[in-house]
Design a protein around this motif. Structure first.
Motif, mmCIF file in Angstrom:
data_model
loop_
_atom_site.group_PDB
_atom_site.id
_atom_site.type_symbol
_atom_site.label_atom_id
_atom_site.label_comp_id
_atom_site.label_asym_id
_atom_site.label_seq_id
_atom_site.Cartn_x
_atom_site.Cartn_y
_atom_site.Cartn_z
ATOM 1 N N ILE A 102 -10.244 33.357 0.395
ATOM 2 C CA ILE A 102 -10.126 32.382 1.419
ATOM 3 C C ILE A 102 -11.177 31.904 2.338
ATOM 4 C CG2 ILE A 102 -8.456 32.171 3.169
ATOM 5 C CD1 ILE A 102 -6.831 33.721 1.561
ATOM 6 N N VAL A 103 -10.850 30.150 2.381
ATOM 7 C CA VAL A 103 -12.042 29.836 3.314
ATOM 8 C C VAL A 103 -10.908 28.823 4.567
ATOM 9 C CG1 VAL A 103 -13.365 29.348 1.422
ATOM 10 C CG2 VAL A 103 -12.026 27.647 2.561
ATOM 11 N N ARG A 104 -10.021 29.325 5.265
ATOM 12 C CA ARG A 104 -9.689 28.746 6.551
ATOM 13 C C ARG A 104 -9.395 30.544 7.204
ATOM 14 N NH1 ARG A 104 -3.611 27.137 4.231
ATOM 15 N NH2 ARG A 104 -4.360 24.255 3.240
ATOM 16 N N HIS A 105 -8.860 30.241 7.967
ATOM 17 C CA HIS A 105 -9.405 31.256 9.383
ATOM 18 C C HIS A 105 -9.385 32.231 9.167
ATOM 19 C CE1 HIS A 105 -8.337 33.360 13.279
ATOM 20 N NE2 HIS A 105 -8.670 31.895 13.361
ATOM 21 N N SER B 145 -17.568 30.773 -2.608
ATOM 22 C CA SER B 145 -16.748 31.949 -2.569
ATOM 23 C C SER B 145 -17.146 31.955 -4.177
ATOM 24 C CB SER B 145 -15.508 32.350 -1.988
ATOM 25 O OG SER B 145 -15.020 31.450 -3.088
ATOM 26 N N ASP B 146 -17.029 33.750 -4.890
ATOM 27 C CA ASP B 146 -17.462 33.155 -6.765
ATOM 28 C C ASP B 146 -16.425 32.457 -6.650
ATOM 29 O OD1 ASP B 146 -19.758 35.179 -5.820
ATOM 30 O OD2 ASP B 146 -19.423 36.909 -5.945
ATOM 31 N N GLY B 147 -15.284 32.715 -6.449
ATOM 32 C CA GLY B 147 -14.045 32.260 -7.310
ATOM 33 C C GLY B 147 -14.078 31.044 -7.302
ATOM 34 N N THR C 277 -7.730 28.438 0.007
ATOM 35 C CA THR C 277 -8.846 29.136 -0.918
ATOM 36 C C THR C 277 -9.393 27.464 -1.745
ATOM 37 O OG1 THR C 277 -7.108 28.981 -3.236
ATOM 38 C CG2 THR C 277 -7.685 30.967 -2.157
ATOM 39 N N GLY C 278 -9.154 26.672 -1.407
ATOM 40 C CA GLY C 278 -10.019 25.056 -2.010
ATOM 41 C C GLY C 278 -9.535 24.615 -3.011
#
Length: 263
Positions: free
Chosen positions: A250-253, A66-68, A90-91
């Motif tokens: 957010i990169v989770r589910h 993501s950009d963030g 968000t990692g």
């Protein structure tokens, strides 16, 4: 008797011819009255790696999703102190630990120091047996998970035995000066203002510190967490990066992003 021997010789001769044609070894070639046969050289298998069609990467490539996340990775590369604030998933921790491992492998730093407050998430788990490491293991498990995803657990244990990776609770950080190190402070929303001030001032020469946390998910009493206050005070300071991640990072589910928006 002679006819039987002739028949056996004919079978052997036919077997040898078939094997030479198809590159197949037959155990009947190695009977007591047979000579040693040469292995077939025109078979399809080869022990050389150039004939291996597998394409397997043994280390995951670290890329922002993501950009963030891209902003966070760039901030870590260009600043010695980074505060990463954002919701769960968000990692933040993973990217910080992955960057620490990357710096250690490249020889940019001498050790990794991972710190996390030992705060129970709303429930008391009671007395834990064992030494200090055993008692703290449940609290520090997320850091082990992030490390083992970048390195094998065998390598993690070896680096910890050598002192190149140190996982310590925040209570044991006072009075230290961390030179030539990559420091990751995880779950900083469970730190008070005084604790964060103490942690941030541990930064030594040739070191990088990344502080991660979600101000909206503190397990402390209301008004006790100092993360948001520290971030607001440090944001105007030159050479300090404050990265704010959002729901779109957010990169989770996908349900996690949906829940964060309504909870």
């Amino acid at each position: 008797m002679e006819a039987s021997m002739t028949k056996r010789a004919a079978i052997k001769r036919q077997t040898r011819e078939t094997s030479r044609e198809h590159g197949v070894l037959d155990s009947r070639q190695f009977m007591e009255d047979s000579k040693v046969r040469r292995l077939p050289t025109h078979a399809g298998w080869s022990p050389y790696p150039s004939n291996d069609d597998r394409d397997q990467a043994y280390l995951k490539t670290l890329k922002p999703k993501s950009d963030g996340q891209a902003e966070l990775m760039t901030a870590i590369d260009h600043h010695n102190l980074v505060l990463a604030l954002g919701p769960a998933g968000t990692g933040k921790t993973y990217l910080a630990v992955a960057k620490a491992v990357e710096a250690l492998e490249a020889g940019k730093i001498g050790r990794i120091v991972l710190s996390r407050p030992a705060v129970e998430a709303g429930e008391s788990i009671g007395f834990l047996p064992g030494d200090m490491e055993d008692k703290l293991a449940p609290y520090l498990r997320p850091l082990y998970d992030a490390l083992s995803d970048r390195l094998s657990m065998k390598r993690v244990k070896a680096l910890m035995a050598e002192g190149l990776i140190e996982i310590a609770p925040i209570g044991y950080m006072r009075g230290r000066t961390l030179n030539n190190a990559f420091i990751v402070v995880d779950e900083a929303q469970n730190c008070t203002y005084v604790q964060l001030k103490m942690l941030l001032t541990r930064l030594g020469w040739h070191s990088t510190m990344v502080v991660t946390g979600d101000p909206q998910q503190s397990d402390l009493l209301p008004g006790i967490s100092g993360l948001l206050d520290v971030a607001q005070r440090l944001e105007p300071v030159p050479d300090i990066a404050v990265v704010r991640l959002a729901e779109q990072d957010i990169v989770r589910h996908p349900l996690v992003a949906s829940m964060i928006g309504v909870l």
